[in-house]
Structures are given as C-alpha cells and as structure tokens.
Design a protein around this motif. Structure first.
Motif, mmCIF file in Angstrom:
data_model
loop_
_atom_site.group_PDB
_atom_site.id
_atom_site.type_symbol
_atom_site.label_atom_id
_atom_site.label_comp_id
_atom_site.label_asym_id
_atom_site.label_seq_id
_atom_site.Cartn_x
_atom_site.Cartn_y
_atom_site.Cartn_z
ATOM 1 N N THR A 105 60.579 13.106 27.484
ATOM 2 C CA THR A 105 60.155 12.455 28.727
ATOM 3 C C THR A 105 58.923 13.137 29.318
ATOM 4 N N LEU A 106 58.361 14.127 28.604
ATOM 5 C CA LEU A 106 57.185 14.859 29.088
ATOM 6 C C LEU A 106 55.918 14.057 28.768
ATOM 7 N N PRO A 107 55.226 13.545 29.794
ATOM 8 C CA PRO A 107 54.049 12.706 29.535
ATOM 9 C C PRO A 107 52.828 13.530 29.100
ATOM 10 N N VAL A 108 52.018 12.935 28.224
ATOM 11 C CA VAL A 108 50.814 13.621 27.738
ATOM 12 C C VAL A 108 49.715 13.655 28.782
ATOM 13 N N ASN A 109 49.794 12.792 29.802
ATOM 14 C CA ASN A 109 48.727 12.762 30.808
ATOM 15 C C ASN A 109 48.758 13.966 31.742
ATOM 16 N N THR A 110 49.647 14.929 31.468
ATOM 17 C CA THR A 110 49.665 16.203 32.201
ATOM 18 C C THR A 110 48.656 17.188 31.609
ATOM 19 N N ILE A 111 48.042 16.807 30.520
ATOM 20 C CA ILE A 111 47.044 17.650 29.836
ATOM 21 C C ILE A 111 45.641 17.134 30.175
ATOM 22 N N MET A 112 44.759 18.071 30.528
ATOM 23 C CA MET A 112 43.349 17.744 30.744
ATOM 24 C C MET A 112 42.562 18.214 29.515
ATOM 25 N N GLU A 168 22.012 13.540 15.744
ATOM 26 C CA GLU A 168 21.894 14.984 15.551
ATOM 27 C C GLU A 168 22.440 15.340 14.181
ATOM 28 N N SER A 169 21.824 16.341 13.552
ATOM 29 C CA SER A 169 22.249 16.752 12.211
ATOM 30 C C SER A 169 23.642 17.348 12.217
ATOM 31 N N ALA A 170 23.926 18.234 13.134
ATOM 32 C CA ALA A 170 25.248 18.850 13.231
ATOM 33 C C ALA A 170 25.343 19.561 14.575
ATOM 34 N N ARG A 171 26.177 19.036 15.455
ATOM 35 C CA ARG A 171 26.326 19.598 16.800
ATOM 36 C C ARG A 171 27.801 19.861 17.067
ATOM 37 N N GLY A 172 28.085 21.018 17.639
ATOM 38 C CA GLY A 172 29.441 21.365 18.024
ATOM 39 C C GLY A 172 29.652 21.159 19.515
ATOM 40 N N PHE A 173 30.899 20.924 19.882
ATOM 41 C CA PHE A 173 31.286 20.802 21.282
ATOM 42 C C PHE A 173 32.551 21.628 21.484
ATOM 43 N N HIS A 174 32.546 22.444 22.531
ATOM 44 C CA HIS A 174 33.700 23.269 22.854
ATOM 45 C C HIS A 174 34.707 22.418 23.630
ATOM 46 N N VAL A 175 35.985 22.682 23.406
ATOM 47 C CA VAL A 175 37.037 21.944 24.113
ATOM 48 C C VAL A 175 38.084 22.930 24.607
ATOM 49 N N THR A 176 38.549 22.706 25.836
ATOM 50 C CA THR A 176 39.667 23.454 26.398
ATOM 51 C C THR A 176 40.730 22.448 26.822
ATOM 52 N N TYR A 177 41.942 22.651 26.346
ATOM 53 C CA TYR A 177 43.080 21.823 26.748
ATOM 54 C C TYR A 177 43.814 22.601 27.837
ATOM 55 N N SER A 178 44.112 21.951 28.944
ATOM 56 C CA SER A 178 44.753 22.691 30.030
ATOM 57 C C SER A 178 45.825 21.873 30.736
ATOM 58 N N ILE A 179 46.743 22.614 31.342
ATOM 59 C CA ILE A 179 47.750 22.042 32.229
ATOM 60 C C ILE A 179 47.394 22.564 33.613
ATOM 61 N N PRO A 180 46.857 21.696 34.492
ATOM 62 C CA PRO A 180 46.481 22.165 35.817
ATOM 63 C C PRO A 180 47.732 22.494 36.651
#
Length: 185
Positions: free
Chosen positions: A98-105, A147-159
C-alpha cells in the motif's frame, strides 16, 4: 674533334624541349553519408537504495545521495527524457504493498560530458529539477540539440513531508521499477 659533334648534340638535346605524348584522364566517385536517428539512453546504477532505518529518516526524510551520471544520453538531434514508475505502489517480497511510489522525488541535475572533451552543454538544454515519481511520464530533460554523450546526475529522495507514508509498514525492501524514456524532439 670527334667529341665536339657529340657534345653539340648533347647540348641541343638538353636545351630543346622534348615532346612527350601521354594519356590524361580522370575518374570520379560519389560519397554518401547516411545519417540515421541516433538515440540512446543508459542508466549507470541498476539499483538504488534509500535507507529508512534511522529515526532521523522519519523526521527529516532521506535520499539515495547523488547518483553520478546516472542517466547517459546520446542523440544526434534534439531529445526529451521522461521518467515514470512501472507501478503505482511499491512491492514487498513480490506482492503489491500500500506504499505509493509518489512519495519519492526524482531530482535531476546536469552531469558530465562523457566524450572526454569537456564540451559545454547546448544552450537549449533544460533540466526539470525535481518531480514526484508517478506512473505517468514526467519530463526531466529537454534539449533542442543533439549531444555525443552527456550524463545527468539523479538523486532519489523521500522528503520529510512524505515520511508519514513509511510509518507502520512491515520491515523489508520495498521495490519498484523506474523507467526512463528518451524520444526525439
């Protein structure tokens, strides 16, 4: 004296232009460059954890920490990247919880040029900061140029505002699949 006619003959031959007959020709070829749509996305960390094992996590929230160059894009034209969850709720031991995924940013920031040339990103590049996880696509990156090759940083968080959803849950590892999609713009 016999030498003088021979020397004169050599001088005449040396200073007189010789007429040479040769064949002059040419050939040509056509070079074709076949440019196809190049569009590639990779996720560099296949599994990411957010620890909710301390009392401070239930007060302040917690995050996965920054996942460096988590999303890696190659595109020869403009592109758009979206993120979504495969399901509305996390699974626990293979069963839907019952834990919703929309609690993650999902917070996305500009990463590195992965070609090794340290090229600057396109001026048309836009990174959409932080979005809540959902089963609907949410755009996180847009670029009007390739772009030839670009990285993007990601942080998953629970506010902190979402930590109440994690109270009174059975201990264990709750999982969901997150899908990143890249499309031409």
């Amino acid at each position: 004296m016999k030498r003088i006619p021979q020397i004169c003959l050599l001088l005449v031959l040396q200073f007189c232009p010789a007429i040479a007959f040769s064949q002059i020709g040419s050939a040509e070829t056509q070079v074709n460059v076949l440019i196809g749509q190049v569009l590639s996305i990779q996720v560099s960390q296949p599994s990411v954890n957010i620890d909710m094992g301390l009392s401070t996590h239930f007060i302040n929230g917690n995050s996965s920490a920054q996942q460096t160059n988590h999303i890696q894009i190659t595109s020869n034209n403009g592109y758009e990247v979206s993120v979504r969850s495969a399901s509305q709720f996390f699974s626990l031991n293979g069963n839907t919880s019952t834990l919703p995924v929309n609690t993650i940013m999902v917070q996305t920031t500009l990463g590195d040029d992965l070609t090794g040339t340290n090229s600057s990103p396109s001026s048309s590049l836009s990174v959409n900061g932080s979005v809540p996880l959902s089963t609907s696509d949410a755009t996180v990156i847009t670029s009007g140029e390739g772009e030839s090759a670009r990285g993007f940083h990601v942080t998953y968080s629970i506010p902190a505002s979402q930590t109440g959803s994690y109270l009174n849950k059975e201990p264990g590892t709750y999982t969901t699949s997150i899908i990143y999609t890249v499309v031409p713009q």
